[in-house]
Each structure stands twice: as C-alpha cells, then as structure tokens.
Design a protein around this motif. Structure first.
Motif, short mmCIF file in Angstrom:
data_model
loop_
_atom_site.label_atom_id
_atom_site.label_comp_id
_atom_site.label_asym_id
_atom_site.label_seq_id
_atom_site.Cartn_x
_atom_site.Cartn_y
_atom_site.Cartn_z
N GLU A 212 0.86 -1.19 0.00
CA GLU A 212 0.00 0.00 0.00
C GLU A 212 0.89 1.24 0.00
N GLY A 213 0.82 2.00 -1.10
CA GLY A 213 1.64 3.19 -1.22
C GLY A 213 0.81 4.46 -1.23
N ILE A 214 1.30 5.47 -1.91
CA ILE A 214 0.61 6.76 -1.98
C ILE A 214 0.52 7.17 -3.45
N GLU A 223 7.16 13.37 -6.50
CA GLU A 223 7.79 13.27 -5.20
C GLU A 223 6.79 13.06 -4.07
N LYS A 224 5.53 13.37 -4.32
CA LYS A 224 4.51 13.18 -3.30
C LYS A 224 3.97 11.74 -3.26
N ALA A 226 4.34 7.45 -3.31
CA ALA A 226 5.17 6.34 -2.82
C ALA A 226 4.74 5.10 -3.58
N ASP A 297 11.50 2.67 0.22
CA ASP A 297 10.58 3.74 0.62
C ASP A 297 9.71 3.26 1.78
N ASN A 298 10.03 3.75 2.98
CA ASN A 298 9.29 3.27 4.15
C ASN A 298 7.89 3.88 4.27
N ARG A 299 7.51 4.73 3.32
CA ARG A 299 6.12 5.22 3.30
C ARG A 299 5.18 4.13 2.77
N VAL A 300 5.73 3.15 2.11
CA VAL A 300 4.93 2.03 1.60
C VAL A 300 4.80 0.97 2.70
N LYS A 301 3.57 0.52 2.90
CA LYS A 301 3.31 -0.54 3.86
C LYS A 301 3.14 -1.87 3.12
#
Length: 401
Positions: A212-214, A223-224, A226, A297-301
């Motif tokens: 799950e990203g952004i 850049e915003k 993930a 990228d640790n913004r991705v779960k």
C-alpha cells in the motif's frame, strides 16, 4: 533397493494378473466417464453435491452398503463435503484410500471439450477431470471389488472422498489426517508420472504480498507519491533470492498486479508467490526471512498472508518399504515398477505427515493435467487397478508396520 527384513520370504504372490482387471476395463471406464459427466469445479457447491451423490451411488453399486458411512459437511459450506466409507476386512490391518472428486474445470467445459489431434500411437481417452482424477476413483473401487468378488482376504479399507483437493483441501485435510493416524498404510489414486508411482512430494506454501503506497501524478508531483509497485518489486526480488534449489526449495513469483495508470504513482500492488520445499523446517525459516525483508521507501506498507498448505512428503523408511512391497507385486505381474519424487503436492502429503506410509500415483497413466488435452491411456488402467488390489492384499499378509 535393499531387501527389507520386515517382509517375509518369499513375498506373497500377486492375487491378480493384469488380465483380471482387463476383463472389467469397459466397466471401469464407464464408471470413470459417468463421474466425468458430472462437472465438479471446486467452487460450485451444487455441482459438487451432485457429483458426490453419483460417487456414493457408484461405490454402493459396486461394493454394497459400507459397514460405516459418514458424510462430513464442509466448512465453509461452499466447499465439497467429505465422505468416509469403511468396508471391513478379514485381516487385522487398516488401509486408507484417498481420492478427490473436484476438478479445476468450470461448468460448461465438458460441452465445449475438443482436445487437439495427436500422433500418439497409443489409444487415448480424454475428458475434463478424467486424468485428475476421476478414473482413479473408479480404479480404487474396482480394486476392492476384484478382491471381494474373488474372496481374497484383505484388510479393512476406508475410502475418503473430498471435494476441495484442487484448492488445497482446506476443509478435508483434518479428516484425512485423522483417518491416516488410524491406518497402517495409505494409497492415493492421483495419476502416475510416465508410469512411475510417486513416493515423495514437496510441501507447498503460498504467500500473498500486498503493498500500500501513496498515489500521485507521475508528471506533476511524483515526489509526493510512494510507489507500491516499486516496493513490491524490491520485496519480491529479495524473496526470490531465498530460494535454494540444491535443497529443493523453490520460490516463484507467479502473479503480480497493481497500479491504475502509467501516469499515476501506484498506490497499491499485490503479488502471489508459490513455494515448494522438502525440509519440514523450511516454513519457519522462510517466515523469519520474509519478515526481515526491507524496501527503500518506508512510506509504503507491505503486509503478507502466508499459507503453508501441504507439508512435505519425503521418502521415509516406511514409504520405501511400502514401495518395495508394491514393486514385488508388480514384478509378480511381469512389470518393473518405478518410483519418483515430484514437486507437486496431493492429499498424500497429509497422510505422510501423520507418519503413515503412503504411495501416490496409482491412477491411470496419461497426461495433460489441468490442460485442455487432459487424457488417460486406457491400456494402463488394468495394470494399476490390479496392482492396487494386489498391494492391498499384500499389506494384509506382509506388512509389519
């Protein structure tokens, strides 16, 4: 294979030659065709129930009313029920025979079945689910019928029929395991491999990995975002490196999907991995290794859903001894029986996991499992049917456990 001290000498001669089963070939094939005529995809409860009822009637018509009959409703109820039929024997041994009546084929496949032409010199018989494994069900019934019609002493035989094998036997495996614990030996009527029975099977695991990203515009403000896909690819590549083919551990990223468009940083992605292994300790080792995988990228779960479906079926001493018994019976019939270890799993894995010696692959020879040209060689049916009958009788006289 070295002679085994657990067998008396000389070995029990074969009760039946191939010709004894060949005399009933038309009836065996008719029973198999009847089962094929009832489509039974693993996810269609109505069709599964219809096929199971036909199978129950077939067993009863050929062998009479069972001494014990149990129908176990599947859980969840959308799956095929499990039926256990027990036929008492005159010898104090217990034989378990397992077979599944579900197939991979959706409803409507039978009507459209049109296998391609072939140049095989042997006669073929084709149909959805015939090879895997409705002919095996018919052979199992007829093997016991051969023994009973000829008044040959045999052990008690317990049939277990399940309708969820093609999806991993989630509802039926507890029953199969329980029956295996009470059995001296087991036989599974899946197909052989080029005439060789299966004396080893790998364990099977599946991992569903979800990232799950952004989401973000890939051109305006990347850049915003993930990327779920990038993180998932990193995870899958790391997981793939955990494979150890020399130890028999394979890891295949078989499915992957994600994203919504080429101009969108993907917010979600998912992959499905297939794992095969010989070592019973491998699942725990891989679980720990999967949990240790990192991505950039640790913004991705990333989450995992792991299912270790079938335990491995290594070729144990007990399996070697049971194979030696079958090999002796085949030799008495004039055939040199071979045994192989394969990467695919079956319900034999569950039987073996309970410490019960089991041989798989006693159905008819053929090919094309799960393919639109699935077929059997009818001329192989008599040998394997008679071999099973002789094997059951020999267990009653030779098997020391």
């Amino acid at each position: 294979m070295a002679p085994d001290a657990h067998f008396s000498s000389p070995a029990t001669p074969a009760a039946f030659g191939e010709s004894a089963a060949a005399a009933h070939l038309d009836d065996i094939l008719a029973d198999a065709k009847l089962l094929v005529s009832h489509e039974s995809p693993s996810n269609d409860k109505t069709r599964l129930d219809d096929t199971l009822q036909t199978l129950i009637e077939l067993v009863t018509a050929r062998l009479g009313e069972p001494d014990e009959f149990t129908r176990i409703p599947a859980e969840p109820a959308t799956l095929g029920d499990v039926v256990v039929c027990r036929y008492e024997g005159s010898v104090e041994k217990q034989v378990l025979i397992a077979g599944h009546y579900d197939t991979v084929w959706p409803v409507g496949t039978l009507e459209a079945w049109n296998p391609p032409a072939h140049d095989d010199p042997r006669e073929r018989l084709s149909g959805p689910g015939l090879f895997d494994m409705k002919v095996g069900l018919a052979q199992a019934i007829w093997a016991v019928k051969l023994l009973d019609d000829a008044s040959v002493a045999r052990p008690t035989v317990t049939f277990v029929f399940n309708g969820d094998e093609e999806i991993g036997s989630p509802a039926s495996s507890p029953t199969i395991r329980e029956l295996a614990r009470a059995a001296d030996v087991g036989f599974v009527l899946e197909a052989p491999l080029n005439g060789a029975v299966k004396i080893g099977r790998k364990g099977i695991g599946n991992v569903v990995v979800t990232a799950e990203g952004i989401e973000a515009h890939a051109g305006v403000e990347p850049e915003k975002g993930a990327s779920a896909i990038t993180a998932l690819m990193e995870w899958c590549l790391a997981a793939s490196k955990l494979a150890d083919p020399e130890r028999g551990t394979t890891i295949n990223v078989g499915l992957i999907e994600g994203g919504t468009g080429a101009n969108v940083i993907p917010g979600r992605a998912q992959a499905v991995l297939d794992i095969r292994h010989w070592d019973p300790a491998e699942p725990a080792l891989l679980d720990a290794a999967f949990d240790a995988i990192t991505w950039t990228d640790n913004r991705v779960k990333i989450t995992q859903e792991r299912t270790w479906n079938r335990p491995p079926m290594p070729t144990t001493d007990g399996i070697e001894r049971l194979f030696a018994l079958l090999k002796e019976q085949a030799s008495a019939m004039g055939t040199d029986l071979e045994g192989v270890a394969v990467g695919g799993g079956s319900d034999a894995n569950f039987v073996a996991a309970e410490g019960t010696p089991v041989i798989c692959g006693l159905g008819a020879d053929g090919g094309g499992a799960h393919a639109r040209h699935e077929f059997i060689y009818p001329d192989s049916v008599p040998f394997f049917t008679a071999l099973l009958a002789n094997g059951i009788a020999a267990v009653g006289q030779e098997w020391k456990g």
